[in-house]
Scaffold this active site. Structure first.
Site, PDB file in Angstrom:
ATOM      1  N   ALA A 124       0.203   9.287  -8.471  1.00 58.76           N
ATOM      2  CA  ALA A 124      -1.085   8.658  -8.790  1.00 58.76           C
ATOM      3  C   ALA A 124      -1.412   7.574  -7.777  1.00 58.76           C
ATOM      4  CB  ALA A 124      -1.046   8.103 -10.205  1.00 58.76           C
TER       5      ALA A 124
ATOM      6  N   ARG B 143       2.228   7.106  13.873  1.00 57.23           N
ATOM      7  CA  ARG B 143       0.924   6.944  13.213  1.00 57.23           C
ATOM      8  C   ARG B 143       0.233   5.672  13.683  1.00 57.23           C
ATOM      9  NH1 ARG B 143      -0.992   3.973   8.810  1.00 57.23           N
ATOM     10  NH2 ARG B 143       1.048   3.360   8.010  1.00 57.23           N
TER      11      ARG B 143
ATOM     12  N   PHE C  84      -7.387  -2.789  15.328  1.00 54.33           N
ATOM     13  CA  PHE C  84      -6.025  -2.446  14.920  1.00 54.33           C
ATOM     14  C   PHE C  84      -5.355  -1.761  16.102  1.00 54.33           C
ATOM     15  CE2 PHE C  84      -3.705  -2.149  10.842  1.00 54.33           C
ATOM     16  CZ  PHE C  84      -4.413  -3.093  10.123  1.00 54.33           C
TER      17      PHE C  84
ATOM     18  N   LEU D 250       5.921  -6.436   4.354  1.00 49.45           N
ATOM     19  CA  LEU D 250       5.025  -6.255   5.495  1.00 49.45           C
ATOM     20  C   LEU D 250       4.076  -7.424   5.723  1.00 49.45           C
ATOM     21  CD1 LEU D 250       4.444  -3.882   7.470  1.00 49.45           C
ATOM     22  CD2 LEU D 250       2.341  -3.591   6.194  1.00 49.45           C
TER      23      LEU D 250
ATOM     24  N   LEU E 165      -4.309   5.384   5.121  1.00 52.81           N
ATOM     25  CA  LEU E 165      -5.288   5.281   4.026  1.00 52.81           C
ATOM     26  C   LEU E 165      -6.380   6.330   4.240  1.00 52.81           C
ATOM     27  CD1 LEU E 165      -5.579   1.420   3.425  1.00 52.81           C
ATOM     28  CD2 LEU E 165      -4.332   3.118   2.083  1.00 52.81           C
TER      29      LEU E 165
ATOM     30  N   HIS F  31       7.511  -0.601  11.550  1.00 49.74           N
ATOM     31  CA  HIS F  31       6.383  -1.509  11.749  1.00 49.74           C
ATOM     32  C   HIS F  31       6.927  -2.781  12.385  1.00 49.74           C
ATOM     33  CE1 HIS F  31       2.997  -4.115  10.970  1.00 49.74           C
ATOM     34  NE2 HIS F  31       2.298  -3.116  10.471  1.00 49.74           N
TER      35      HIS F  31
ATOM     36  N   HIS G 245       8.828   1.712   7.867  1.00 42.97           N
ATOM     37  CA  HIS G 245       7.509   1.596   7.256  1.00 42.97           C
ATOM     38  C   HIS G 245       6.874   2.903   6.820  1.00 42.97           C
ATOM     39  CE1 HIS G 245       3.687  -0.204   6.426  1.00 42.97           C
ATOM     40  NE2 HIS G 245       3.068   0.476   7.367  1.00 42.97           N
TER      41      HIS G 245
ATOM     42  N   ARG H  97       2.407   0.890  17.258  1.00 43.48           N
ATOM     43  CA  ARG H  97       3.550   0.264  16.582  1.00 43.48           C
ATOM     44  C   ARG H  97       4.887   0.578  17.220  1.00 43.48           C
ATOM     45  NH1 ARG H  97       1.301   1.161  10.460  1.00 43.48           N
ATOM     46  NH2 ARG H  97      -0.288  -0.448  10.686  1.00 43.48           N
TER      47      ARG H  97
ATOM     48  N   THR I 203       0.703  -7.565   7.648  1.00 44.70           N
ATOM     49  CA  THR I 203      -0.216  -6.564   8.212  1.00 44.70           C
ATOM     50  C   THR I 203      -0.501  -6.774   9.698  1.00 44.70           C
ATOM     51  OG1 THR I 203      -2.443  -5.648   8.116  1.00 44.70           O
ATOM     52  CG2 THR I 203      -2.224  -7.913   7.400  1.00 44.70           C
ATOM     53  N   GLU I 204      -0.723  -5.639  10.352  1.00 42.88           N
ATOM     54  CA  GLU I 204      -1.159  -5.658  11.739  1.00 42.88           C
ATOM     55  C   GLU I 204      -2.520  -6.353  11.869  1.00 42.88           C
ATOM     56  OE1 GLU I 204      -0.357  -1.807  13.349  1.00 42.88           O
ATOM     57  OE2 GLU I 204      -2.085  -1.955  14.655  1.00 42.88           O
TER      58      GLU I 204
ATOM     59  N   GLN J 173       8.325   5.718  11.270  1.00 38.76           N
ATOM     60  CA  GLN J 173       7.769   4.555  11.967  1.00 38.76           C
ATOM     61  C   GLN J 173       8.373   3.225  11.503  1.00 38.76           C
ATOM     62  OE1 GLN J 173       3.477   3.159  11.219  1.00 38.76           O
ATOM     63  NE2 GLN J 173       3.490   3.913  13.290  1.00 38.76           N
TER      64      GLN J 173
HETATM   65  C1  FAD Z   1       3.283  -2.544   2.652  1.00 40.21           C
HETATM   66  C2  FAD Z   1       2.453  -1.402   3.170  1.00 40.21           C
HETATM   67  C3  FAD Z   1       1.229  -1.646   3.775  1.00 40.21           C
HETATM   68  C4  FAD Z   1       0.456  -0.588   4.271  1.00 40.21           C
HETATM   69  N1  FAD Z   1      -0.747  -0.850   4.864  1.00 40.21           N
HETATM   70  C5  FAD Z   1      -1.519   0.169   5.297  1.00 40.21           C
HETATM   71  C6  FAD Z   1      -2.817  -0.055   5.840  1.00 40.21           C
HETATM   72  O1  FAD Z   1      -3.308  -1.180   5.907  1.00 40.21           O
HETATM   73  N2  FAD Z   1      -3.533   1.008   6.269  1.00 40.21           N
HETATM   74  C7  FAD Z   1      -3.061   2.278   6.190  1.00 40.21           C
HETATM   75  O2  FAD Z   1      -3.745   3.200   6.580  1.00 40.21           O
HETATM   76  N3  FAD Z   1      -1.829   2.524   5.661  1.00 40.21           N
HETATM   77  C8  FAD Z   1      -1.067   1.505   5.204  1.00 40.21           C
HETATM   78  N4  FAD Z   1       0.171   1.773   4.664  1.00 40.21           N
HETATM   79  C9  FAD Z   1       0.570   3.155   4.431  1.00 40.21           C
HETATM   80  C10 FAD Z   1      -0.180   3.697   3.229  1.00 40.21           C
HETATM   81  O3  FAD Z   1      -0.489   2.658   2.331  1.00 40.21           O
HETATM   82  C11 FAD Z   1       0.631   4.738   2.486  1.00 40.21           C
HETATM   83  O4  FAD Z   1       1.117   5.682   3.386  1.00 40.21           O
HETATM   84  C12 FAD Z   1      -0.261   5.458   1.471  1.00 40.21           C
HETATM   85  O5  FAD Z   1      -0.924   4.527   0.649  1.00 40.21           O
HETATM   86  C13 FAD Z   1       0.537   6.435   0.633  1.00 40.21           C
HETATM   87  O6  FAD Z   1      -0.288   6.953  -0.366  1.00 40.21           O
HETATM   88  P1  FAD Z   1       0.204   8.172  -1.256  1.00 40.21           P
HETATM   89  O7  FAD Z   1      -0.907   8.459  -2.214  1.00 40.21           O
HETATM   90  O8  FAD Z   1       0.697   9.244  -0.399  1.00 40.21           O
HETATM   91  O9  FAD Z   1       1.470   7.587  -2.047  1.00 40.21           O
HETATM   92  P2  FAD Z   1       1.626   6.380  -3.109  1.00 40.21           P
HETATM   93  O10 FAD Z   1       0.459   5.511  -3.185  1.00 40.21           O
HETATM   94  O11 FAD Z   1       2.905   5.734  -2.873  1.00 40.21           O
HETATM   95  O12 FAD Z   1       1.756   7.147  -4.471  1.00 40.21           O
HETATM   96  C14 FAD Z   1       2.913   7.917  -4.780  1.00 40.21           C
HETATM   97  C15 FAD Z   1       2.829   8.297  -6.221  1.00 40.21           C
HETATM   98  O13 FAD Z   1       3.808   9.279  -6.504  1.00 40.21           O
HETATM   99  C16 FAD Z   1       4.425   9.008  -7.734  1.00 40.21           C
HETATM  100  N5  FAD Z   1       5.754   9.656  -7.703  1.00 40.21           N
HETATM  101  C17 FAD Z   1       6.676   9.645  -6.718  1.00 40.21           C
HETATM  102  N6  FAD Z   1       7.730  10.410  -7.068  1.00 40.21           N
HETATM  103  C18 FAD Z   1       7.457  10.921  -8.290  1.00 40.21           C
HETATM  104  C19 FAD Z   1       8.154  11.788  -9.187  1.00 40.21           C
HETATM  105  N7  FAD Z   1       9.360  12.282  -8.905  1.00 40.21           N
HETATM  106  N8  FAD Z   1       7.568  12.066 -10.364  1.00 40.21           N
HETATM  107  C20 FAD Z   1       6.348  11.561 -10.709  1.00 40.21           C
HETATM  108  N9  FAD Z   1       5.651  10.756  -9.883  1.00 40.21           N
HETATM  109  C21 FAD Z   1       6.203  10.442  -8.698  1.00 40.21           C
HETATM  110  C22 FAD Z   1       4.432   7.496  -7.826  1.00 40.21           C
HETATM  111  O14 FAD Z   1       4.494   7.090  -9.167  1.00 40.21           O
HETATM  112  C23 FAD Z   1       3.079   7.150  -7.185  1.00 40.21           C
HETATM  113  O15 FAD Z   1       2.070   7.180  -8.169  1.00 40.21           O
HETATM  114  C24 FAD Z   1       0.946   0.732   4.155  1.00 40.21           C
HETATM  115  C25 FAD Z   1       2.165   0.975   3.537  1.00 40.21           C
HETATM  116  C26 FAD Z   1       2.927  -0.078   3.077  1.00 40.21           C
HETATM  117  C27 FAD Z   1       4.268   0.219   2.467  1.00 40.21           C
END
Ligand code: FAD
Length: 596
Positions: free
Chosen positions: A13, A411, A116, A248, A417, A238, A369, A282, A250-251, A236
Site C-alpha cells: 500500500a 537511479r 536534483f 536520509l 516517486l 545515497h 538507499h 548519486r 534529501t538531495e 544505490q
Molecule cells: C528516506 C527515503 C527518501 C526517499 N526520497 C525520494 C525522493 O525524494 N524522490 C524519489 O523519487 N524517491 C525517493 N525515495 C525512493 C522512493 O520513495 C521509494 O522507492 C518508493 O516510494 C517506493 O514505493 P513503493 O510503492 O514501491 O513501496 P513502499 O512505499 O515501500 O510500499 C511497500 C508496501 O508493501 C507492503 N509490503 C511489503 N512486503 C509485504 C508483504 N510481505 N505482505 C504485505 N505487504 C507487504 C508494505 O506494507 C508497504 O505498504 C526515497 C526513499 C527513502 C527510503
C-alpha cells in the site's frame, strides 16, 4: 481457513500499490493487502520530489529528462521504458495535483520545482529545476493523497496482513496466502491477477536509509516460484545519510545550494565533477565521498563528511558558481527560506543529532538507499520469466520491487516517486483488463501448505540460532564488501558468509510462540527473504566484471560495453543459483562515456 475472492489483489500500500488500486478498482473488484498500515509505507518518507519536465521555473523538455535518465542509468536502462516514463511524467504530476496533492508553489501559483542530481538542461549542461515538491514531504503527500482517493473509491484494504506465499500453478497466478498479523491466522486470497508492490530491500545492509519493513519480501516470493531477479548487483548508495544512523538527508539540500565539505573545508566535488559538482548523480558523489574518507579527509579522520546548508555557505558558493534565480538575479537564501523548504530535515537533525543545520554542518556518510534491480517486468508491468520476455499470466509488479528497467545501473533522484505513480497506474489498468478477460483459475488443494510449513519451521526449529545475530552479520558483511566499492575477494567473502548464514538460519527458533501480533515470527520470516536476496545480490555482483553505475569494482574500474551492456537475471533453484543475461533496449541513445 478463510478464503476471499477478488479480481485483482495488490500486495503493498505504498505509492505504487495505491496508484495501482485506484486504477484497477475502476473496473475490477480490488483488494490491497499490506503488512503496514498503508500510510506508514516507505513512500511516506520520500522528501525531495517527483521528477517531471513541467518547465514551470525554466525551460525543460521530456526528451531532456529521458536522456538524463538514460545517461544516469549508465546506459543500462531500457530506453523505450524510460521514454514512456518521462513523457507520462507531465500528465501524471498534474493528475496528482488535481487529486489534491498540496505541492509547493511558485509566486504565480504553479507547481514549484527544484534542481536534483543528474537532471540538466541538455543544451547548457547546467542543472535544471525538474523536481516537483511539497516542501520536504513529497512522498508523505503522495501517500496521503492516494490513500484518501482509494478510501473514496471504496477499495478493500486488508491492513497488517503479511503475504507469505503466492499461489501459482501450471504457470498461472491464482492468488496469495497471507497471515493476519493480529491473529496469526492464514488466509487464502483467490485472485485472477496479483500486483506486487512491496518496495525495496535496503535492510540487507548495515547503514541504510530504508525502513525496517524493507526486507525484500516481493523479490523473495517470486524467486521461490522460479521467477528470476533482474540486475540485483545494482543497489544505490545515497551520498547523504546521517552518520552512523543512515537516516536520509534529501538531495534537495544540495538542490537548494548546500555543499559537501571535507576536513580541510574543501568543496571536494569540484575535483570529481567540475561541471555539476555537488549535483552529480548519486553513484558519482558516493564514490567521491568514499575516496575522500579513505584518503583521510573525513572530518577529524572519521568516516563522515560535512553537508553544509548554512545560509552564508550557500550564498558564498552560489556566488562563486554564478547561480541565478529564474529572473537572472543572483541566487541568495536566508535561514527562513531554508527552513520553509527543508523543515523536516532541520527537525531530524535537531532531534537525532542535536545539530541545527542553519548554524552547523550536518555529518553525513553514504547510506544504502535504493534497489535498481528487482522483479523483471515489461512496460505494461507484466512479470517476465526469462530473457525472451515470456510473461507469467496474471502476475504484475510495480514500484521499487520491480525492474522495468527505467533506472538501469543507477537511479536519478526524483525518478522513483515518478516510477511508482506511472507504473503503478499501468499495472492497475493492465491487471484489471486481464481480470476482466479471464475467469478465476481454480485454487489448488492445500494451497496454504507451503506457507504454513515455512512458519512452522521458524516456530519449531532446533533453536540454537538468533534472528538478530544472523541479520547483523549479514548486514555488516554486505555493507563492507558489496557496498560503494567492491573487489573480487570481498564479494566472494560476502557470498560465502551469506551462504553460511543461510545454513544457520535453518536452525532458528523464534522466542515468541504465541499467535497474537507475533512480530518475532514475521521478522524471522523476513530475514529469510533478506538472506536469499543478499545471496543473489552478491552473486550477481561477483559475476559482473566491470564498473557501471552503482556497481563500482576496484579490480575492474572501467565500464565494458562490449561484454557487459546487458541485464542480469538470477534464478534461485534447488541446485543453487543460475545466472542468465538479456540485452538492453537501446532506441535513440548509443552508449557514451559519462562526463561531469
Ligand atoms: C528516506 C527515503 C527518501 C526517499 N526520497 C525520494 C525522493 O525524494 N524522490 C524519489 O523519487 N524517491 C525517493 N525515495 C525512493 C522512493 O520513495 C521509494 O522507492 C518508493 O516510494 C517506493 O514505493 P513503493 O510503492 O514501491 O513501496 P513502499 O512505499 O515501500 O510500499 C511497500 C508496501 O508493501 C507492503 N509490503 C511489503 N512486503 C509485504 C508483504 N510481505 N505482505 C504485505 N505487504 C507487504 C508494505 O506494507 C508497504 O505498504 C526515497 C526513499 C527513502 C527510503
Amino acid at each position: 481457513m478463510p478464503t476471499n475472492q477478488f479480481d485483482v489483489v495488490i500486495v503493498g500500500a505504498g505509492g505504487a500499490g495505491l496508484m495501482a488500486a485506484l486504477y484497477a478498482s475502476r473496473t475490477a473488484r480490488t483488494a490491497v493487502l499490506s503488512k503496514l498500515y498503508p500510510v506508514r509505507s516507505h513512500t511516506g518518507t520520500a522528501q525531495g520530489g517527483v521528477g517531471a519536465a513541467l518547465g514551470n521555473e525554466e525551460e525543460d523538455r521530456a526528451e531532456w529528462h529521458t536522456y538524463d535518465t538514460v545517461k544516469g542509468s549508465d546506459y543500462l536502462g531500457d530506453q523505450d521504458a524510460i521514454e514512456f516514463m518521462c513523457s507520462e511524467a507531465i500528465p501524471t504530476v498534474y493528475e496528482l495535483e488535481h487529486m489534491g496533492l498540496p505541492f509547493s508553489r511558485t509566486p504565480e501559483g504553479k507547481i514549484a520545482q527544484r534542481p536534483f542530481g543528474g537532471h540538466t538542461n541538455n543544451e547548457t549542461g547546467k542543472p535544471v529545476r525538474r523536481a516537483c515538491y511539497a516542501a520536504d514531504r513529497t512522498g508523505h503527500m503522495i501517500l496521503q493523497t492516494l490513500y484518501q482517493q482509494c478510501i473514496k473509491n471504496q477499495v478493500d484494504f486488508y491492513d497488517e496482513y503479511q503475504v507469505i506465499d503466492l499461489i501459482i500453478e501450471d504457470g498461472i497466478t491464482r492468488g496469495v496466502i497471507a497471515a493476519d498479523i493480529a491473529t496469526g491466522e492464514l488466509h487464502t486470497i483467490h485472485a485472477k491477477a496479483v500486483i506486487l508492490a512491496t518496495g525495496g530491500y535496503g535492510r540487507v545492509w548495515e547503514i541504510t536509509s530504508n525502513a525496517h519493513s524493507y526486507t525484500a519480501d516481493g523479490v523473495a516470493l517470486t524467486m521461490r516460484h522460479g521467477i528470476p531477479a533482474e540486475d540485483m548487483e545494482f543497489f544505490q548508495f545515497h551520498p547523504t545519510g546521517i552518520y552512523k544512523l543512515g537516516i536520509l538527508i534529501t538531495e534537495g539540500v544540495r538542490g537548494e545550494g548546500g555543499v559537501l565539505l571535507n576536513n580541510e573545508g574543501e568543496r571536494f566535488m569540484e575535483r570529481y565533477a567540475p561541471s555539476v559538482k555537488d549535483l552529480a548523480s548519486r553513484d558519482v558523489v558516493s564514490r567521491a565521498m568514499y575516496l575522500e574518507m579513505r584518503d583521510g579527509n573525513g572530518i577529524n579522520g572519521k568516516r563522515f563528511l560535512n553537508l553544509d546548508v548554512r545560509p552564508e555557505t550557500v550564498n558564498k558558493y552560489a556566488k562563486l558558481d554564478g547561480r541565478t534565480n529564474t529572473d537572472g538575479s543572483p541566487y541568495t537564501v536566508t535561514g527562513e527560506q531554508i527552513l520553509a523548504k527543508l523543515p523536516d530535515i532541520i527537525d531530524f537533525c535537531k532531534t537525532y543529532l542535536d545539530v541545527d543545520p542553519l548554524r552547523q554542518p550536518m555529518p553525513v556518510q553514504p547510506t544504502a538507499h535504493y534497489a535498481m534491480g528487482g522483479i523483471p517486468t515489461n512496460v505494461r508491468g507484466e512479470v517476465l520469466l526469462d530473457k525472451k520476455g515470456t510473461v507469467l499470466p496474471g502476475l504484475y509488479a510495480a514500484g521499487e520491487i520491480a525492474c522495468v528497467s527505467v533506472h538501469g545501473a543507477n537511479r536519478l533522484g526524483t525518478n522513483s516517486l515518478l516510477d511508482i505513480v506511472v507504473f503503478g497506474r499501468e499495472c492497475g489498468n493492465r491487471a484489471a483488463e486481464y481480470a476482466n478477460q479471464n475467469t478465476f483459475a481454480p485454487l489448488p488443494r492445500n494451497a496454504a501448505d507451503p506457507a504454513r510449513r515455512q512458519l512452522d519451521i521458524l516456530l519449531n526449529g532446533p533453536g540454537d540460532e538468533k534472528v538478530d545475530v544472523i541479520r547483523r552479520d549479514m548486514q555488516k558483511v554486505m555493507f563492507d564488501h558489496v557496498g560503494v566499492f567492491r573487489t573480487e575477494e570481498g564479494m566472494q567473502q560476502a557470498l560465502d558468509t551469506v551462504r553460511e548464514l543461510k545454513q544457520r538460519f535453518a536452525r532458528i527458533r523464534v522466542g515468541d510462540q504465541g499467535k497474537i501480533f507475533n512480530t518475532d515470527l514475521f521478522e524471522a520470516w523476513e530475514l529469510g527473504c533478506l538472506l536469499d536476496t543478499a545471496e543473489v545480490t552478491a552473486a550477481a555482483a561477483l559475476k559482473r566484471k566491470e564498473s557501471r553505475g552503482a556497481h563500482a569494482r576496484e579490480d575492474f574500474p572501467k565500464r565494458d560495453d562490449k561484454n557487459w551492456l546487458k541485464h542480469s537475471l538470477v534464478y534461485l533453484t534447488p541446485d543453487g543459483l543460475r545466472i542468465d543475461y538479456k540485452p538492453v533496449s537501446i532506441t535513440k541513445y548509443q552508449p557514451k562515456a559519462r562526463v561531469y
